[in-house]
Design a protein around this motif. Structure first.
Motif, mmCIF file in Angstrom:
data_model
loop_
_atom_site.group_PDB
_atom_site.id
_atom_site.type_symbol
_atom_site.label_atom_id
_atom_site.label_comp_id
_atom_site.label_asym_id
_atom_site.label_seq_id
_atom_site.Cartn_x
_atom_site.Cartn_y
_atom_site.Cartn_z
ATOM 1 N N ASP A 66 0.852 -1.202 -0.009
ATOM 2 C CA ASP A 66 0.119 -0.035 0.136
ATOM 3 C C ASP A 66 0.980 1.297 -0.086
ATOM 4 O O ASP A 66 1.908 1.274 0.518
ATOM 5 C CB ASP A 66 -0.979 -0.101 1.165
ATOM 6 C CG ASP A 66 -1.829 -1.045 1.157
ATOM 7 O OD1 ASP A 66 -1.972 -1.816 0.212
ATOM 8 O OD2 ASP A 66 -2.689 -1.202 2.202
ATOM 9 N N TRP A 69 0.979 5.634 -0.110
ATOM 10 C CA TRP A 69 0.535 7.069 -0.059
ATOM 11 C C TRP A 69 1.506 8.051 -0.465
ATOM 12 O O TRP A 69 2.709 8.058 -0.310
ATOM 13 C CB TRP A 69 0.504 7.315 1.533
ATOM 14 C CG TRP A 69 -0.496 6.349 2.358
ATOM 15 C CD1 TRP A 69 -0.084 4.922 2.667
ATOM 16 C CD2 TRP A 69 -1.555 6.561 2.983
ATOM 17 N NE1 TRP A 69 -1.124 4.389 3.429
ATOM 18 C CE2 TRP A 69 -2.110 5.260 3.546
ATOM 19 C CE3 TRP A 69 -2.422 7.608 3.089
ATOM 20 C CZ2 TRP A 69 -3.229 5.120 4.608
ATOM 21 C CZ3 TRP A 69 -3.710 7.388 3.883
ATOM 22 C CH2 TRP A 69 -3.916 6.336 4.361
ATOM 23 N N GLY A 86 -6.251 -0.117 -5.904
ATOM 24 C CA GLY A 86 -6.680 0.864 -4.887
ATOM 25 C C GLY A 86 -7.778 1.829 -5.571
ATOM 26 O O GLY A 86 -8.390 1.683 -6.389
ATOM 27 N N ASP A 87 -7.371 3.404 -5.261
ATOM 28 C CA ASP A 87 -8.163 4.257 -5.884
ATOM 29 C C ASP A 87 -8.259 4.308 -7.394
ATOM 30 O O ASP A 87 -7.156 4.074 -8.101
ATOM 31 C CB ASP A 87 -7.420 5.569 -5.252
ATOM 32 C CG ASP A 87 -8.498 6.787 -5.490
ATOM 33 O OD1 ASP A 87 -9.082 7.224 -4.781
ATOM 34 O OD2 ASP A 87 -8.270 7.240 -6.919
ATOM 35 N N ARG A 88 -9.388 4.241 -7.917
ATOM 36 C CA ARG A 88 -9.672 4.159 -9.388
ATOM 37 C C ARG A 88 -9.217 5.235 -10.123
ATOM 38 O O ARG A 88 -9.499 5.256 -11.420
ATOM 39 C CB ARG A 88 -11.276 3.974 -9.325
ATOM 40 C CG ARG A 88 -11.848 2.692 -8.700
ATOM 41 C CD ARG A 88 -11.390 1.284 -9.321
ATOM 42 N NE ARG A 88 -10.087 0.831 -8.879
ATOM 43 C CZ ARG A 88 -9.567 -0.411 -9.283
ATOM 44 N NH1 ARG A 88 -10.031 -1.101 -10.249
ATOM 45 N NH2 ARG A 88 -8.460 -0.813 -8.915
ATOM 46 N N GLY A 89 -9.005 6.368 -9.483
ATOM 47 C CA GLY A 89 -8.750 7.562 -10.304
ATOM 48 C C GLY A 89 -7.329 7.218 -10.962
ATOM 49 O O GLY A 89 -6.950 8.178 -11.739
ATOM 50 N N LYS A 129 -3.475 4.524 -1.710
ATOM 51 C CA LYS A 129 -4.289 4.646 -0.687
ATOM 52 C C LYS A 129 -4.640 6.296 -0.707
ATOM 53 O O LYS A 129 -5.601 6.688 -0.286
ATOM 54 C CB LYS A 129 -3.663 4.597 0.570
ATOM 55 C CG LYS A 129 -3.258 3.090 0.971
ATOM 56 C CD LYS A 129 -4.560 2.282 0.923
ATOM 57 C CE LYS A 129 -4.407 0.711 1.623
ATOM 58 N NZ LYS A 129 -5.812 0.185 1.558
ATOM 59 N N THR A 130 -3.862 6.998 -1.504
ATOM 60 C CA THR A 130 -4.226 8.457 -1.653
ATOM 61 C C THR A 130 -4.608 8.490 -3.014
ATOM 62 O O THR A 130 -4.843 7.697 -3.805
ATOM 63 C CB THR A 130 -2.999 9.492 -1.550
ATOM 64 O OG1 THR A 130 -1.893 8.510 -2.162
ATOM 65 C CG2 THR A 130 -2.855 9.442 -0.050
ATOM 66 N N ALA A 131 -5.132 9.692 -3.479
ATOM 67 C CA ALA A 131 -5.998 10.284 -4.742
ATOM 68 C C ALA A 131 -5.053 9.228 -5.939
ATOM 69 O O ALA A 131 -4.163 9.798 -5.953
ATOM 70 C CB ALA A 131 -6.293 11.558 -5.068
ATOM 71 N N GLY A 132 -5.879 8.500 -6.861
ATOM 72 C CA GLY A 132 -5.263 7.695 -7.671
ATOM 73 C C GLY A 132 -4.603 8.590 -8.828
ATOM 74 O O GLY A 132 -3.323 8.045 -9.161
ATOM 75 N N THR A 182 -1.351 10.327 -7.328
ATOM 76 C CA THR A 182 -0.452 9.361 -6.857
ATOM 77 C C THR A 182 0.096 8.310 -8.071
ATOM 78 O O THR A 182 1.547 8.082 -7.932
ATOM 79 C CB THR A 182 -1.051 8.245 -5.761
ATOM 80 O OG1 THR A 182 -1.705 9.118 -4.695
ATOM 81 C CG2 THR A 182 -0.312 7.087 -5.073
ATOM 82 N N ASP A 184 -1.152 -0.961 -4.064
ATOM 83 C CA ASP A 184 -2.601 -0.184 -3.744
ATOM 84 C C ASP A 184 -2.278 1.088 -3.450
ATOM 85 O O ASP A 184 -1.738 1.426 -2.297
ATOM 86 C CB ASP A 184 -3.003 -1.235 -2.513
ATOM 87 C CG ASP A 184 -4.384 -1.029 -2.263
ATOM 88 O OD1 ASP A 184 -5.033 0.282 -2.443
ATOM 89 O OD2 ASP A 184 -5.103 -1.821 -1.867
#
Length: 290
Positions: free
Chosen positions: A73, A75, A170-173, A130-133, A136, A128
């Motif tokens: 993961d 960040w 993780g984040d889909r962005g 954990k912050t905005a995709g 990141t 993964d």
């Protein structure tokens, strides 16, 4: 999975034809021959180390147990990619480069271009976000380019496989900036709605899902027929598209229920078995997937 989502997924999977099987580990005689040629035991092609960074020696413990996939993961904090499960655990010293990328690069150099010396397996590094995709992934993409000789890449739908394949979860962005890249050193972790969607395995090589969103069965007794059929449909359709399948949140407490569920996953030809118990899965797969 909601009734609507299940109906939608059934509709997209209804044309499925059974896919190919994933080969298991080498038999004992082949492993002995490997050792005679200076190679270690065959790596465990289905073993995925969930939240790998929580082990005492991130990455290294999983590799010592022969795992073919590890999960980290990350960040994005002040321009740095930090490895942690929760925000409260963030430590500037625990960067993705220090815990994973640099050790992998050193190991690949030492082993003649492979993570496991003498074995052609490509290690999967599941990252993964954990912050905005979007931001990141953009930061991660720049970092991965610096390790280009280690990581698999894709351009124009063609994949060049190397010692390690990064898969972004993780984040889909993250999807939009990934799709916009002409040359990628990472791939996308899809969901069940991505199966049979027309998106190629050169972009989505892995499809993951929460076990408890799709199934009620937790390993005791026999899996209900309807759920077993649903599991088979997911796996067969993904394989037909050239994709592998992983479930997270499967029961992981040692005991007969977990072993029964793991055997059922093997029987269904699920590609990745998810665990925090490195030794437990190693023992199980050496016995049942060889």
């Amino acid at each position: 999975m909601s009734a609507y989502s299940r109906r939608r997924a059934v509709a997209t999977l209804s044309a499925a034809v059974a896919g190919g099987a994933l080969a298991g580990g080498l038999p004992a005689t082949a492993q002995a021959a490997d050792r005679g040629r200076g190679r270690g035991p065959a790596p465990l092609k289905r073993a995925h180390a969930h939240n790998d960074y929580l082990h005492g020696r991130p990455l290294l413990d999983a590799l010592d147990h022969g795992f073919a996939s590890v999960e980290s993961d990350i960040w994005l904090v002040d321009g740095q990619l930090l490895v942690a499960h929760d925000e409260s655990q963030l430590d500037p010293a625990r960067t993705l480069q220090r815990l994973y990328l640099d050790p992998l690069a050193r190991r690949v150099r030492a082993n003649g271009g492979r993570v496991y010396k003498g074995h052609k397996l490509t290690l999967q590094l599941l990252i993964d976000l954990k912050t905005a995709g979007d931001p990141t992934y953009r930061a991660l993409s720049k970092v991965l380019r610096g390790y280009g000789s280690v990581f698999s890449s894709a351009s124009g739908g063609r994949v060049r496989r190397r010692a390690v394949t990064a898969v972004i979860s993780g984040d889909r962005g993250a999807r939009a900036p990934m799709e916009a890249e002409k040359l990628r050193h990472a791939f996308y972790d899809g969901r069940h709605d991505d199966i049979n969607s027309g998106v190629p395995a050169s972009f989505i090589p892995l499809v993951s899902g929460n076990w408890n969103s799709s199934f009620t069965w937790q390993g005791t007794g026999t899996m209900p027929a309807a759920e077993r059929n649903w599991l088979n449909l997911i796996v067969h359709t993904a394989h037909r598209q050239g994709q592998t399948v992983r479930f997270w949140a499967t029961p992981d407490a040692p005991g007969p229920a977990r072993d029964n569920l793991w055997r059922t996953l093997l029987d269904a030809n699920v590609d990745w078995i998810n665990t925090d118990d490195l030794a437990g899965l190693q023992t199980f797969l050496r016995k049942h997937d060889s």
